[in-house]
Design an enzyme around this catalytic site. Structure first.
Site, PDB file in Angstrom:
ATOM      1  CG  ASP A  51      -5.276  -8.754  -5.109  1.00  0.00           C
ATOM      2  OD1 ASP A  51      -5.243  -8.364  -3.920  1.00  0.00           O
ATOM      3  OD2 ASP A  51      -6.262  -9.333  -5.605  1.00  0.00           O
ATOM      4  CB  VAL A  52      -1.096  -7.638  -0.739  1.00  0.00           C
ATOM      5  CG1 VAL A  52       0.167  -6.970  -1.266  1.00  0.00           C
ATOM      6  CG2 VAL A  52      -2.138  -6.607  -0.359  1.00  0.00           C
ATOM      7  CE1 TYR A 108      -9.159  -0.125   8.079  1.00  0.00           C
ATOM      8  CE2 TYR A 108      -9.590   0.890  10.207  1.00  0.00           C
ATOM      9  CZ  TYR A 108      -8.784   0.729   9.095  1.00  0.00           C
ATOM     10  OH  TYR A 108      -7.601   1.428   9.012  1.00  0.00           O
ATOM     11  CB  ALA A 109     -13.403  -2.871  14.426  1.00  0.00           C
ATOM     12  CB  SER A 116      -6.850   0.933  12.989  1.00  0.00           C
ATOM     13  OG  SER A 116      -7.737   2.026  13.179  1.00  0.00           O
ATOM     14  CB  ALA A 147      -9.516  -6.388   9.292  1.00  0.00           C
ATOM     15  CE  LYS A 148      -6.191  -1.706   9.449  1.00  0.00           C
ATOM     16  NZ  LYS A 148      -4.903  -1.915   8.734  1.00  0.00           N
ATOM     17  N   GLY A 201       0.833  -1.199   0.000  1.00  0.00           N
ATOM     18  CA  GLY A 201       0.000   0.000   0.000  1.00  0.00           C
ATOM     19  C   GLY A 201       0.865   1.245   0.000  1.00  0.00           C
TER      20      GLY A 201
END
Length: 252
Positions: free
Chosen positions: A63-64, A154-155, A142, A157-158, A13
């Site tokens: 594409d990671v 998102y939460a 995050s 994943a982080k 990224g």
């Protein structure tokens, strides 16, 4: 300062925001940097900034979230730049929505890009790091890992990044590989600007409101996160491993 002379770093990224700032910081301190983003063209601006400043960098498209593609690209990086010593897992996306509205596709996309990609990249890097008995892995978590309205995907994943970090530190530590994470608060990036737009706010107003809730009374800048990543990727942090460092202006 040349903390990273003769080191090769991969930053995922790396085309913008925290990733670009981190790539520039590592290169400024002597690393040869592989700027990895979804397309090679996307990373060229970061590479041009690094080379204009006298550093060494190359752009790679990948594409990671694709396990096999990551392995192939990391092999090319090691061949092109002469090794692989530092990995910064920064690639990430948001697909915000309240949970009852969140579609499975948005859940899958965010978990894949933000968490599975870190697994993929760590798998591709750890073999070389273990063999050479040296490596630094820094992943971006995050503040949202503690929970954030509208960001269940998102939460999760982080938070997963933090668990992955703690576990890899245990498993890779005997091979002199340090594994840590950085959890930024509100940082002025294209991603937070997009979040502002999603809720119908201007980026400047969104930042002002965030600053009011932050003890330092301002939002962070990508370069401030890059400085912390650089510390954790350096030998100055040789006895730091398994940690998640929150960088959020004192917010609680």
């Amino acid at each position: 300062m040349a903390r990273f002379s003769e080191r090769v770093a991969v930053v995922t990224g790396g085309a913008q925001g925290i990733g670009a700032a981190t790539a520039r910081r590592l290169a400024a301190e002597g690393a040869a940097v592989a700027v990895v983003d979804l397309g090679e063209e996307r990373g060229k601006e970061t590479v041009e900034a690094i080379t204009a400043a006298g550093g060494v960098a190359r752009a790679y498209g990948c594409d990671v979230a694709d396990f096999d593609a990551v392995g192939e690209v990391f092999g090319r990086v090691a061949e092109d730049l002469g090794g692989l010593h530092i990995l910064v897992n920064n690639a990430g996306i948001t697909r915000d929505n309240l949970f009852f509205r969140m579609g499975k596709e948005d859940w899958d996309a965010v978990l894949s890009v933000n968490l599975t990609s870190a697994f993929n990249c760590c798998k591709a890097a750890q073999g070389r790091m273990v063999e050479q008995r040296y490596g630094k892995i820094v992943s971006l978590s995050s503040r949202s890992a503690l929970g954030n309205r509208g960001q269940a995907n998102y939460a999760a994943a982080k938070a997963g990044i933090q668990g992955l970090t703690a576990t890899l530190a245990i498993e890779l530590g005997p091979f002199n590989v340090n594994v840590n994470a950085v959890a930024p608060g509100y940082i002025a990036t294209a991603m937070t600007a997009a979040t502002a737009a999603r809720v119908g706010a201007e980026a400047e107003e969104h930042q002002r409101l965030a600053a009011e809730r932050t003890p330092l009374r301002r939002v962070g800048q990508p370069e401030e996160i890059a400085a912390v990543v650089a510390f954790l990727a350096s030998d100055d942090a040789s006895y730091v491993s398994g940690q998640t460092l929150y960088v959020n202006g004192g917010a609680r």
